[in-house]
Scaffold this active site. Structure first.
Site, short mmCIF file in Angstrom:
data_model
loop_
_atom_site.label_atom_id
_atom_site.label_comp_id
_atom_site.label_asym_id
_atom_site.label_seq_id
_atom_site.Cartn_x
_atom_site.Cartn_y
_atom_site.Cartn_z
N SER A 288 0.83 -1.21 0.00
CA SER A 288 0.00 0.00 0.00
C SER A 288 0.85 1.24 0.00
CB SER A 288 -0.83 0.09 1.27
OG SER A 288 -1.35 -1.11 1.63
N HIS B 174 -2.08 -2.87 -6.65
CA HIS B 174 -2.63 -2.57 -5.33
C HIS B 174 -4.13 -2.82 -5.32
CE1 HIS B 174 -3.52 0.44 -1.91
NE2 HIS B 174 -3.30 -0.77 -1.44
N GLU C 197 -4.97 -0.48 -8.44
CA GLU C 197 -4.02 0.54 -8.88
C GLU C 197 -2.83 -0.19 -9.51
OE1 GLU C 197 -4.31 4.37 -5.99
OE2 GLU C 197 -3.63 2.55 -5.00
N ASN D 215 -4.46 5.79 -1.21
CA ASN D 215 -4.01 6.02 0.17
C ASN D 215 -3.50 7.43 0.40
OD1 ASN D 215 -4.80 3.61 1.14
ND2 ASN D 215 -2.81 2.64 1.08
N1 CAA Z 1 -19.81 -13.74 -2.36
C1 CAA Z 1 -20.32 -13.03 -3.38
N2 CAA Z 1 -20.89 -11.82 -3.24
C2 CAA Z 1 -20.97 -11.31 -2.00
C3 CAA Z 1 -20.47 -11.99 -0.88
C4 CAA Z 1 -19.90 -13.27 -1.09
N3 CAA Z 1 -19.42 -14.00 -0.08
N4 CAA Z 1 -20.66 -11.22 0.22
C5 CAA Z 1 -21.27 -10.11 -0.21
N5 CAA Z 1 -21.46 -10.17 -1.54
C6 CAA Z 1 -22.12 -9.17 -2.39
C7 CAA Z 1 -23.51 -8.90 -1.86
O1 CAA Z 1 -24.43 -9.86 -2.32
C8 CAA Z 1 -23.79 -7.53 -2.42
O2 CAA Z 1 -24.09 -7.61 -3.79
P1 CAA Z 1 -25.20 -6.64 -4.47
O3 CAA Z 1 -24.59 -5.27 -4.40
O4 CAA Z 1 -25.31 -7.16 -5.86
O5 CAA Z 1 -26.42 -6.81 -3.62
C9 CAA Z 1 -22.40 -6.85 -2.31
O6 CAA Z 1 -21.45 -7.93 -2.32
C10 CAA Z 1 -22.26 -6.07 -1.03
O7 CAA Z 1 -22.37 -6.96 0.07
P2 CAA Z 1 -23.25 -6.68 1.37
O8 CAA Z 1 -24.57 -6.10 0.97
O9 CAA Z 1 -23.28 -7.89 2.20
O10 CAA Z 1 -22.37 -5.68 2.16
P3 CAA Z 1 -22.41 -4.11 2.18
O11 CAA Z 1 -23.42 -3.53 1.27
O12 CAA Z 1 -22.44 -3.81 3.63
O13 CAA Z 1 -20.97 -3.72 1.56
C11 CAA Z 1 -18.65 -3.42 1.51
C12 CAA Z 1 -19.80 -4.24 2.08
C13 CAA Z 1 -18.54 -3.67 0.00
C14 CAA Z 1 -17.38 -3.93 2.20
C15 CAA Z 1 -18.92 -1.91 1.78
O14 CAA Z 1 -19.18 -1.70 3.14
C16 CAA Z 1 -17.76 -1.03 1.37
O15 CAA Z 1 -17.56 -0.74 0.21
N6 CAA Z 1 -16.97 -0.59 2.38
C17 CAA Z 1 -15.79 0.24 2.16
C18 CAA Z 1 -14.59 -0.64 1.98
C19 CAA Z 1 -13.37 0.15 1.67
O16 CAA Z 1 -13.30 1.37 1.73
N7 CAA Z 1 -12.31 -0.60 1.32
C20 CAA Z 1 -11.02 -0.02 1.02
C21 CAA Z 1 -10.17 -0.14 2.23
S1 CAA Z 1 -8.61 0.62 1.99
C22 CAA Z 1 -7.68 -0.57 1.33
O17 CAA Z 1 -8.03 -1.69 1.20
C23 CAA Z 1 -6.35 -0.14 0.83
C24 CAA Z 1 -5.26 -0.03 1.77
O18 CAA Z 1 -4.14 -0.09 1.31
C25 CAA Z 1 -5.43 0.26 3.20
#
Ligand code: CAA
Length: 288
Positions: free
Chosen positions: A119, A140, A152, A190
């Protein structure tokens, strides 16, 4: 050069997701962990996610079986020798990555492309651990890897166009959207996300608002899916801390400096979801 077979180093939070989406898209994928226990834990989380997908009706039991058939776990880096692309997703520790890339460089065929999912560490510096810096780039991914659409693609001054094209095509083949960026610490996401999360911790630390009010403010005021403190727990406060330290070291700007509260929480073992406790208590469902 087309990517046919993929290696992933590390089967933790990010590595397991990368191995899963690669295998799910039909690529024979070998994922390596340091011990049989760590490997089993990572493969277990992949099976759990896939089963969750079947339960939600997002994939069929046959898809699950096909994905698992494409996936091979190992504790030997040598088993990645004939991969066309190896994605490293080990801890954010430069000495560890040096070890991994030096070993991969010796083990893999000369054509293998090497990517790091770091990251915040420098891809250019990582490329110096190999004798093939022109074949090294950053890929990334974002957490949770199977659900987040972005990768990325990070090129250094020495990465060739061929390497960037082949790696970008693989990312698209596994269903991701690619953004291209140069090799600066934190890349694009980031660079913007980390100061925001650190500021949220400062707001809490200074007593300006409560945890829930900070998270609700950003969820309901800006439409973010998670508040910044919840997201910190979700990403891992240890990871957030080490990214902040690396970014502060690079830019020497106060906005990247980890706040004292973050440091204290990491020292106290409150790393968020992965240790069961961070800003939230993750032993309850939903976290409280
Ligand atoms: N298999 C298949 N699909 C799945 C699944 C599984 N096991 N679990 C969930 N899904 C699907 C759901 O069915 C749903 O699909 P639809 O949109 O078609 O209905 C979708 O995925 C979303 O799932 P949920 O409804 O259960 O969950 P949610 O709506 O609460 O979303 C999330 C969860 C996508 C994590 C959302 O909360 C989100 O985008 N959060 C922000 C995450 C973020 O910012 N990540 C970046 C972090 S920073 C980083 O990673 C970089 C670094 O270097 C630090």
């Amino acid at each position: 050069m087309a990517i046919r077979k993929v290696g992933v180093v590390g089967c933790g939070l990010m590595g397991s997701g990368i191995a899963q989406v690669s295998a799910q898209a039909g690529f024979p994928t070998v994922v390596r962990e340091v011990s049989p226990n760590a490997l089993e834990k990572g493969l277990g989380s992949i099976r759990k996610f896939l089963q969750g997908g079947v339960d939600k009706g997002k994939l069929t039991p046959a898809d699950l079986e096909k994905t698992l058939a494409n996936l091979k776990g190992t504790v030997e880096l040598a088993d990645l020798a004939d991969c066309d692309l190896v994605v490293e997703a080990a801890s954010e520790n430069l000495a560890l990555k040096r070890d991994v890339f030096e070993s991969l460089d010796r083990a893999c065929k000369p054509e293998t492309l090497f990517a790091s999912n770091t990251s915040s560490l420098s891809i250019t510096e990582i490329s110096t651990f190999t004798k093939r810096p022109e074949k090294v780039l950053g890929l990334h991914f974002f957490n949770p890897v199977p659900l987040m659409k972005l990768v990325e693609v990070v090129r250094t001054l020495r990465t060739t166009d061929e390497a960037v094209t082949a790696a970008s095509e693989w990312c698209r083949a596994i269903g991701k959207t690619v953004v291209s960026t140069g090799d600066t610490t934190g890349f694009v996401v980031n660079r913007l996300l980390v100061p925001y999360m650190l500021d949220a911790i400062r707001v809490l630390e200074q007593g300006l608002a409560s945890r829930d009010d900070i998270d609700n403010a950003m969820k309901l005021g800006c439409g973010y899916p998670m508040g910044p403190l919840f997201l910190g727990d979700y990403v891992g406060l240890d990871t957030t801390y080490s990214i902040a330290e690396i970014m502060f070291d690079e830019f020497k700007e106060a906005r990247f400096a980890p706040p004292p509260l973050l440091k204290r929480m990491v020292l106290a073992g409150r790393h968020g979801r992965k240790t069961g406790r961070g800003f939230y208590d993750w032993s309850t469902n939903p976290p409280s």
